[in-house]
Design an enzyme around this catalytic site. Structure first.
Site, short mmCIF file in Angstrom:
data_model
loop_
_atom_site.label_atom_id
_atom_site.label_comp_id
_atom_site.label_asym_id
_atom_site.label_seq_id
_atom_site.Cartn_x
_atom_site.Cartn_y
_atom_site.Cartn_z
N GLY A 46 0.97 -1.12 0.05
CA GLY A 46 -0.20 -0.14 0.15
C GLY A 46 1.05 1.18 0.09
N GLU A 47 0.57 2.17 0.88
CA GLU A 47 1.63 3.14 1.19
C GLU A 47 1.96 3.42 2.57
OE1 GLU A 47 2.76 5.10 -1.39
OE2 GLU A 47 3.72 6.06 0.02
N SER A 48 3.33 3.21 2.60
CA SER A 48 3.85 3.08 3.99
C SER A 48 3.32 4.26 5.11
CB SER A 48 5.32 2.83 4.13
OG SER A 48 6.05 3.44 3.31
N CYS A 78 5.95 -5.56 0.13
CA CYS A 78 6.09 -3.95 -0.14
C CYS A 78 6.01 -2.98 0.90
CB CYS A 78 4.99 -3.92 -1.36
SG CYS A 78 5.62 -2.72 -2.74
N ARG A 104 13.06 3.27 -0.59
CA ARG A 104 11.62 3.30 -1.11
C ARG A 104 11.56 3.94 -2.60
NH1 ARG A 104 8.26 7.37 1.45
NH2 ARG A 104 6.63 6.63 0.46
N ILE A 130 4.95 -2.97 -7.63
CA ILE A 130 4.16 -1.69 -7.64
C ILE A 130 4.88 -0.59 -6.88
CG2 ILE A 130 1.89 -0.85 -7.49
CD1 ILE A 130 0.82 -3.96 -7.58
N ARG A 131 5.47 0.23 -7.68
CA ARG A 131 6.28 1.30 -6.80
C ARG A 131 6.86 0.63 -5.86
NH1 ARG A 131 5.75 6.92 -4.75
NH2 ARG A 131 3.75 6.32 -3.84
N HIS A 167 4.36 -8.81 -4.86
CA HIS A 167 2.95 -9.00 -4.61
C HIS A 167 2.37 -10.28 -4.96
CE1 HIS A 167 1.73 -4.80 -2.98
NE2 HIS A 167 2.75 -4.65 -4.19
N GLU A 169 0.09 -12.04 -3.29
CA GLU A 169 -1.46 -12.06 -3.20
C GLU A 169 -2.02 -11.86 -4.39
OE1 GLU A 169 0.63 -9.60 -2.15
OE2 GLU A 169 -0.35 -7.67 -2.51
N1 GLN Z 1 5.57 2.95 -2.70
C1 GLN Z 1 5.08 2.46 -1.37
C2 GLN Z 1 5.66 2.88 -0.09
O1 GLN Z 1 6.89 3.63 -0.10
C3 GLN Z 1 5.02 0.80 -1.41
C4 GLN Z 1 4.29 0.49 -2.75
C5 GLN Z 1 3.68 -0.85 -2.67
O2 GLN Z 1 3.39 -1.10 -1.19
N2 GLN Z 1 3.21 -1.76 -3.58
O3 GLN Z 1 5.27 2.78 0.60
#
Ligand code: GLN
Length: 193
Positions: A46-48, A78, A104, A130-131, A167, A169
């Site tokens: 997700g987005e930390s 991730c 990151r 994903i990023r 990922h 999942e």
């Molecule tokens: N870019 C996100 C972060 O820095 C991590 C991306 C992801 O969990 N798919 O938290």
């Protein structure tokens, strides 16, 4: 078996489908009261930074930290791996439990997200990045490398924790689900103290 999944934001529903498909019970963690009687834990992607912000209100990370240190199986993907890293380049440490440095967004912006071939233990499959962060340093010899993409480390294990930057999942391939089933059933034996 009850598997807690941090569910502030990100791919928690995909992990809960994986858990259901191996016959275990997902518990979506949004509050401290959800961290009760769990057999294993998943910290999703997700987005930390967003997760950290949400936790400043909901305050579950310190309870999760105790759970992780109790030795129960813990999987991160991730952003979850960023939360667990002892050193974070381009971000903050949050619940440092694994002796790695992560950087990151190391592959670039969202448009640089990709699918790539990954060796995960003795299996090869195509998984999404994903990023994603990169694992840019291993800080102690307690860390075992378990997944690679080309020559890069994309998955590690330390005691009861498995931390990935991709990922699985989103695939739910047989190899991954079988591994997940064994991992959560190993219980406290998974920690080699
Ligand atoms: N870019 C996100 C972060 O820095 C991590 C991306 C992801 O969990 N798919 O938290």
């Amino acid at each position: 078996m009850k598997v807690g999944i941090l569910s502030f934001q990100g791919s928690f529903l995909d992990h809960s489908k994986s858990i259901l498909s191996i016959g275990a019970t997902p518990v979506l963690i949004k509050n401290e009261a959800d961290i009760y009687d769990l057999d294993a834990l998943i910290l999703p992607g997700g987005e930390s930074t967003a997760m950290k912000k949400i936790d400043s209100y909901l305050k579950v990370f310190s309870v999760l930290d105790d759970f992780i240190k109790s030795g129960k199986p813990t999987l991160s993907t991730c952003a979850g791996t960023i939360l667990l890293a002892k050193e974070v380049i381009g971000g903050d440490t949050t619940i440092p439990n694994i002796d790695i440095q992560v950087t990151r967004n190391a592959y670039g912006r969202q448009t640089e997200s990709f699918e790539g071939s990954v060796s995960f233990y003795d299996n090869n499959d195509i998984y999404c990045f994903i990023r994603a962060p990169k694992i840019t340093n291993i800080l102690t010899d307690k860390v075992e490398v378990i997944a690679k993409h080309n020559e890069e480390i994309v998955g590690v294990k330390q005691d009861n924790i498995v931390a990935l930057t991709f990922h699985p999942e989103l695939n739910n391939d047989k190899y991954y689900l079988n591994w997940l089933d064994n991992f959560i059933k190993e219980g406290e034996n998974v920690r080699t103290l």
